[in-house]
Design an enzyme around this catalytic site. Structure first.
Site, PDB file in Angstrom:
ATOM      1  N   HIS A  74       0.817  -1.215   0.000  1.00 21.18           N
ATOM      2  CA  HIS A  74       0.000   0.000   0.000  1.00 21.18           C
ATOM      3  C   HIS A  74       0.854   1.271   0.000  1.00 21.18           C
ATOM      4  O   HIS A  74       0.366   2.337  -0.361  1.00 21.18           O
ATOM      5  CB  HIS A  74      -0.991  -0.002   1.180  1.00 21.18           C
ATOM      6  CG  HIS A  74      -0.372   0.259   2.519  1.00 21.18           C
ATOM      7  ND1 HIS A  74       0.039  -0.758   3.363  1.00 21.18           N
ATOM      8  CD2 HIS A  74      -0.102   1.416   3.174  1.00 21.18           C
ATOM      9  CE1 HIS A  74       0.523  -0.246   4.478  1.00 21.18           C
ATOM     10  NE2 HIS A  74       0.446   1.086   4.392  1.00 21.18           N
TER      11      HIS A  74
ATOM     12  N   ASP B 286      -0.120  -7.596   1.080  1.00 26.68           N
ATOM     13  CA  ASP B 286       0.402  -6.251   1.282  1.00 26.68           C
ATOM     14  C   ASP B 286       1.930  -6.242   1.295  1.00 26.68           C
ATOM     15  O   ASP B 286       2.556  -5.606   2.145  1.00 26.68           O
ATOM     16  CB  ASP B 286      -0.147  -5.625   2.571  1.00 26.68           C
ATOM     17  CG  ASP B 286       0.129  -4.113   2.643  1.00 26.68           C
ATOM     18  OD1 ASP B 286       0.159  -3.477   1.575  1.00 26.68           O
ATOM     19  OD2 ASP B 286       0.331  -3.596   3.763  1.00 26.68           O
TER      20      ASP B 286
ATOM     21  N   SER C  27       4.931   2.193   7.646  1.00 26.36           N
ATOM     22  CA  SER C  27       4.539   1.008   6.883  1.00 26.36           C
ATOM     23  C   SER C  27       5.689   0.573   5.979  1.00 26.36           C
ATOM     24  O   SER C  27       6.313   1.398   5.304  1.00 26.36           O
ATOM     25  CB  SER C  27       3.315   1.310   6.023  1.00 26.36           C
ATOM     26  OG  SER C  27       2.177   1.522   6.818  1.00 26.36           O
TER      27      SER C  27
END
Length: 313
Positions: free
Chosen positions: A70, A100, A171
């Site tokens: 993402h 992901d 992230s």
């Protein structure tokens, strides 16, 4: 006797114990980089202008970096910035939205992170990432849960949950143990009203990372094993062992050949307890195609044993 017990308790509390040292975890910092996606059609997200990536493998004269898919999003190009402040262009190698995960390559040699052992509940861990695009930082906490699935972020979930402070921009960063070895890739923050840390964070396990790497190197996506079987909700008054309730499967499919019946509750795959559909997907995804796995279901108030052959992809 009570005085003796109190004395022993005080002695135990005063006794020196080996403590967690963030210095060891900080050994991972040179293997973690800030990731700067570039868009031609829009400006960066002001709340998360950058992300993070982790150097995991050599590739010729370059380095492969793992990040969260993402973070890549719909970016046109990528750059990385190292801890020392050097910038390099990066290119996308492969991506998998189901887990992901995404793989990038830079044409320079970076220090590689070492892979750690499977984490245990209560283990001290640190998160290394680029919070809010400010640059790399390290925060620490403990492992709150392992093998977490069915959270709802990704189709394939096998998360290490921790309470280390993780915020936007981290992230794709590294969740590491006290020796700086990788035990998960930072993926998601569980929030309600704001995208900020409230102590419930999720990292993709190294089990999923290892299973995904071959297909990522080949460009992705990952061919996760899949059983064509759909689930329905359990009645609210349900008692006894809980598990995903079988609601549909095609005739002649692997589930039919294994002997599943409608309304079976799946309780176990091998040694793994299955409590929701996410745990089912994880267990199937991490099984070898063509292998036979034992299944335990709850049927007519008793357990039944089945054998399921994992379909080849």
């Amino acid at each position: 006797m009570a005085r003796l017990a109190a004395f022993l308790l005080l002695l135990l509390l005063a006794w020196p114990h080996p403590s967690f040292s963030a210095e060891g975890a900080a050994a991972a910092l040179p293997s973690v980089v800030s990731l700067m996606p570039l868009w031609s059609s829009r400006p960066p997200n002001p709340e998360e202008p950058e992300g993070t990536a982790v150097a995991i493998e050599r590739d010729g004269e370059g380095t492969l970096l793992l990040t969260a898919d993402h973070v890549i999003g719909d970016a046109d190009a990528f750059r990385i910035r190292t801890l020392e402040g050097n910038a390099y262009p990066a290119r996308l190698v492969g991506r998998d939205r189901d887990s992901d995960l995404a793989l990038l390559k830079v044409d320079t040699i970076l220090p590689l992170i070492e892979r750690g052992a499977a984490p245990v509940l209560g283990q001290k861990v640190c998160a290394v990432g680029n919070a809010f695009g400010l640059g790399l930082s390290l925060t620490c906490g403990v492992v709150s849960a392992t093998e977490r699935a069915g959270v709802g972020f990704n189709r394939i979930e096998d998360f290490v949950q921790s309470d280390a402070a993780v915020n936007p921009g981290m992230s794709g960063g590294a969740l590491v143990g006290q020796e700086g070895r990788l035990i998960g890739l930072l993926s998601a923050i569980f929030t309600k009203d704001s995208d900020a840390d409230i102590g419930v964070n999720f990292a993709v396990s190294t089990t999923v990372i290892i299973a995904a790497l071959r297909d990522l190197r080949a460009g992705g996506p990952v061919a996760w094993p899949h059983v064509d079987l759909r689930f329905g909700p359990l009645p609210i008054e349900t008692t006894g062992p809980l598990g995903p309730r079988v609601a549909h499967f095609p005739k002649g499919a692997a589930a039919a050949e294994a002997g599943f019946l409608l309304n079976d509750r799946i309780l176990r795959i091998g040694d793994s307890r299955i409590r929701n559909s996410g745990e089912w997907r994880r267990a199937i995804a991490l099984s070898a195609p063509g292998s036979s796995v034992p299944i335990e279901v709850w049927r007519h108030d008793t357990t039944q044993s089945l054998t399921l052959t994992i379909p080849d992809q």
